[in-house]
Design an enzyme around this catalytic site. Sequence first.
Site, PDB file in Angstrom:
ATOM      1  N   ASN A  14      -2.793  -7.072  11.095  1.00  0.00           N
ATOM      2  CA  ASN A  14      -2.592  -5.622  11.090  1.00  0.00           C
ATOM      3  C   ASN A  14      -3.950  -4.969  11.301  1.00  0.00           C
ATOM      4  O   ASN A  14      -4.741  -4.884  10.376  1.00  0.00           O
ATOM      5  CB  ASN A  14      -1.972  -5.176   9.753  1.00  0.00           C
ATOM      6  CG  ASN A  14      -1.782  -3.668   9.693  1.00  0.00           C
ATOM      7  OD1 ASN A  14      -1.852  -2.988  10.720  1.00  0.00           O
ATOM      8  ND2 ASN A  14      -1.543  -3.138   8.504  1.00  0.00           N
ATOM      9  N   TRP A  15      -4.170  -4.537  12.520  1.00  0.00           N
ATOM     10  CA  TRP A  15      -5.481  -3.944  12.833  1.00  0.00           C
ATOM     11  C   TRP A  15      -5.644  -2.555  12.230  1.00  0.00           C
ATOM     12  O   TRP A  15      -6.735  -2.002  12.239  1.00  0.00           O
ATOM     13  CB  TRP A  15      -5.668  -3.839  14.350  1.00  0.00           C
ATOM     14  CG  TRP A  15      -5.882  -5.128  15.063  1.00  0.00           C
ATOM     15  CD1 TRP A  15      -5.971  -6.387  14.525  1.00  0.00           C
ATOM     16  CD2 TRP A  15      -6.074  -5.287  16.480  1.00  0.00           C
ATOM     17  NE1 TRP A  15      -6.199  -7.310  15.512  1.00  0.00           N
ATOM     18  CE2 TRP A  15      -6.262  -6.659  16.720  1.00  0.00           C
ATOM     19  CE3 TRP A  15      -6.093  -4.395  17.551  1.00  0.00           C
ATOM     20  CZ2 TRP A  15      -6.475  -7.162  18.011  1.00  0.00           C
ATOM     21  CZ3 TRP A  15      -6.299  -4.901  18.827  1.00  0.00           C
ATOM     22  CH2 TRP A  15      -6.493  -6.271  19.049  1.00  0.00           C
ATOM     23  N   LYS A  16      -4.538  -1.947  11.785  1.00  0.00           N
ATOM     24  CA  LYS A  16      -4.572  -0.558  11.310  1.00  0.00           C
ATOM     25  C   LYS A  16      -5.200   0.318  12.412  1.00  0.00           C
ATOM     26  O   LYS A  16      -5.008   0.038  13.591  1.00  0.00           O
ATOM     27  CB  LYS A  16      -5.318  -0.457   9.983  1.00  0.00           C
ATOM     28  CG  LYS A  16      -4.838  -1.501   8.969  1.00  0.00           C
ATOM     29  CD  LYS A  16      -5.303  -1.226   7.588  1.00  0.00           C
ATOM     30  CE  LYS A  16      -4.918  -2.391   6.692  1.00  0.00           C
ATOM     31  NZ  LYS A  16      -5.003  -2.079   5.288  1.00  0.00           N
ATOM     32  N   HIS A 100       4.732   0.550   5.987  1.00  0.00           N
ATOM     33  CA  HIS A 100       3.467   0.104   5.382  1.00  0.00           C
ATOM     34  C   HIS A 100       3.087   1.083   4.272  1.00  0.00           C
ATOM     35  O   HIS A 100       3.310   2.297   4.393  1.00  0.00           O
ATOM     36  CB  HIS A 100       2.374   0.029   6.452  1.00  0.00           C
ATOM     37  CG  HIS A 100       1.144  -0.662   5.961  1.00  0.00           C
ATOM     38  ND1 HIS A 100       0.211  -0.053   5.151  1.00  0.00           N
ATOM     39  CD2 HIS A 100       0.712  -1.943   6.135  1.00  0.00           C
ATOM     40  CE1 HIS A 100      -0.744  -0.922   4.860  1.00  0.00           C
ATOM     41  NE2 HIS A 100      -0.463  -2.078   5.439  1.00  0.00           N
ATOM     42  N   GLU A 102       0.397   2.362   3.450  1.00  0.00           N
ATOM     43  CA  GLU A 102      -0.486   3.467   3.858  1.00  0.00           C
ATOM     44  C   GLU A 102       0.323   4.579   4.515  1.00  0.00           C
ATOM     45  O   GLU A 102       0.019   5.762   4.346  1.00  0.00           O
ATOM     46  CB  GLU A 102      -1.586   2.926   4.802  1.00  0.00           C
ATOM     47  CG  GLU A 102      -2.606   2.102   4.029  1.00  0.00           C
ATOM     48  CD  GLU A 102      -3.335   1.054   4.850  1.00  0.00           C
ATOM     49  OE1 GLU A 102      -3.250   1.082   6.091  1.00  0.00           O
ATOM     50  OE2 GLU A 102      -3.989   0.190   4.231  1.00  0.00           O
ATOM     51  N   GLU A 172       3.732  -6.630  -0.062  1.00  0.00           N
ATOM     52  CA  GLU A 172       2.332  -6.223  -0.096  1.00  0.00           C
ATOM     53  C   GLU A 172       2.063  -5.403  -1.364  1.00  0.00           C
ATOM     54  O   GLU A 172       2.264  -4.173  -1.361  1.00  0.00           O
ATOM     55  CB  GLU A 172       2.005  -5.366   1.127  1.00  0.00           C
ATOM     56  CG  GLU A 172       2.166  -6.095   2.442  1.00  0.00           C
ATOM     57  CD  GLU A 172       1.183  -5.579   3.482  1.00  0.00           C
ATOM     58  OE1 GLU A 172       0.385  -6.379   3.964  1.00  0.00           O
ATOM     59  OE2 GLU A 172       1.205  -4.373   3.771  1.00  0.00           O
ATOM     60  N   GLY A 178      -6.589  -4.281   0.818  1.00  0.00           N
ATOM     61  CA  GLY A 178      -7.944  -3.791   1.108  1.00  0.00           C
ATOM     62  C   GLY A 178      -8.875  -3.794  -0.084  1.00  0.00           C
ATOM     63  O   GLY A 178      -9.943  -3.187  -0.037  1.00  0.00           O
ATOM     64  N   SER A 217      -5.298  -8.640   0.989  1.00  0.00           N
ATOM     65  CA  SER A 217      -6.579  -9.347   0.858  1.00  0.00           C
ATOM     66  C   SER A 217      -6.488 -10.834   1.182  1.00  0.00           C
ATOM     67  O   SER A 217      -7.195 -11.650   0.586  1.00  0.00           O
ATOM     68  CB  SER A 217      -7.173  -9.114  -0.543  1.00  0.00           C
ATOM     69  OG  SER A 217      -7.472  -7.742  -0.724  1.00  0.00           O
ATOM     70  N   GLY A 238      -4.774  -7.696   6.965  1.00  0.00           N
ATOM     71  CA  GLY A 238      -5.474  -6.494   7.420  1.00  0.00           C
ATOM     72  C   GLY A 238      -6.916  -6.807   7.772  1.00  0.00           C
ATOM     73  O   GLY A 238      -7.220  -7.350   8.833  1.00  0.00           O
ATOM     74  N   GLY A 239      -7.825  -6.507   6.848  1.00  0.00           N
ATOM     75  CA  GLY A 239      -9.264  -6.606   7.100  1.00  0.00           C
ATOM     76  C   GLY A 239      -9.691  -7.922   7.743  1.00  0.00           C
ATOM     77  O   GLY A 239     -10.463  -7.926   8.711  1.00  0.00           O
TER      78      GLY A 239
HETATM   79  C1  PEP Z   1      -2.420  -4.654   5.182  1.00  0.00           C
HETATM   80  O1  PEP Z   1      -2.896  -3.599   5.497  1.00  0.00           O
HETATM   81  O2  PEP Z   1      -1.262  -4.907   5.513  1.00  0.00           O
HETATM   82  C2  PEP Z   1      -3.250  -5.593   4.425  1.00  0.00           C
HETATM   83  C3  PEP Z   1      -2.662  -6.594   3.857  1.00  0.00           C
HETATM   84  O3  PEP Z   1      -4.598  -5.337   4.371  1.00  0.00           O
HETATM   85  P1  PEP Z   1      -5.735  -6.294   3.754  1.00  0.00           P
HETATM   86  O4  PEP Z   1      -5.479  -7.674   4.272  1.00  0.00           O
HETATM   87  O5  PEP Z   1      -7.017  -5.714   4.273  1.00  0.00           O
HETATM   88  O6  PEP Z   1      -5.612  -6.225   2.282  1.00  0.00           O
END
Ligand code: PEP
Length: 255
Positions: A14-16, A100, A102, A172, A178, A217, A238-239
Site C-alpha cells: 500500500n503505497w498510500k 482503509h 485512513e 489492520e 505506521g 508495521s 504500508g511503509g
Molecule cells: C497500511 O497502511 O495499510 C499499513 C499497514 O501501513 P504500515 O505497514 O506502514 O503500518
Amino acid sequence: MPEPVPRVPFIAANWKMNKTIADTREYVPALLGQLDVGHAAQVALCVPFTDLASAVELTGDSEVIVLAQNMHQEEAGAFTGEISARMLLELGVHGAVLGHSERRRDFGETDRALQEKVPAALAAGLTPVLCVGETEEEREAGETQRKLRHQVQEALLHVDEDRLADVVVAYEPIWAIGTGRVASPDQAQEAIAFIRALVGDRSKAAAAEVRVIYGGSVSSENAAEILAQPDVDGALVGGASLDAQEFAKIVAAAP
Ligand code: PEP
C-alpha cells in the site's frame, strides 16, 4: 467432502500517497527483478490513481497485479473527484482497497458506503480488499471483537454468499499502522481467526476459502512469524513496501 482449496497468500503493497509516475517506473522493474522465482504469494501493488496506468503497463504479464486505493460505488454520475469500477477496469486494474482506516478516519468513509462499494467492486470483476481494525482504546476496553464484528458484518451485508470468498479482508489494528508497533503473531492469529469465523456465520465454505490478511508495521524482520500463523493469509504492507527490495523480502517470507 472435497479437500479445501489451499489459500494462496496475498501480499500487497500500500503505497498510500507516495510515488509519482517516475518513481513507479523505477520501482516496478526493481521489484520484478528482486522477486524470487517460484515464490508462494500473489503480489499486489496498491498505488495512487495517477500511477495506475504506468503500474499496469510496467507489471505487464508478470504475476504482479495492480489495485487502486479507493473506488466509488456508483457506475457514473455527479461525483466530483471520484473514480468508478469501470474506470479502473479500463486501465487493467485488478481490485481496490476499500475502507482503509485512513480513509475512514480522515475522509469520512462509512460502513454504509462500504456496504455498496464491496458488492459494486465484485459485480465489476474487481477484488475488494476490505480493511477493518480496532483502535488502541477499543482493544484496551476489550472491544476488539465487537468492532470487528460490526465492520465485517456491515461491509459484507450485501455480498452474496457465493461471492464472499472473492473478498480479501485485511485486519489492520489502527494502533499498529505506521507506528512500528506490529501486532504479535498471536494477536494477529486470534483476530483473523475471529474474522474468518464471522464469514463462517454466513457460509462455512466461504470461510475456508476467504483470504484474511494482516496489516500494521509489517517488515522483512517480522513478516515470516506473522505469515506462519495458520489463519493469516498474507499482509498489507504500508511503509515497508515503499522500498522494492524490502517488499520483495516480505513476499519471500510468505509460506
Ligand atoms: C497500511 O497502511 O495499510 C499499513 C499497514 O501501513 P504500515 O505497514 O506502514 O503500518
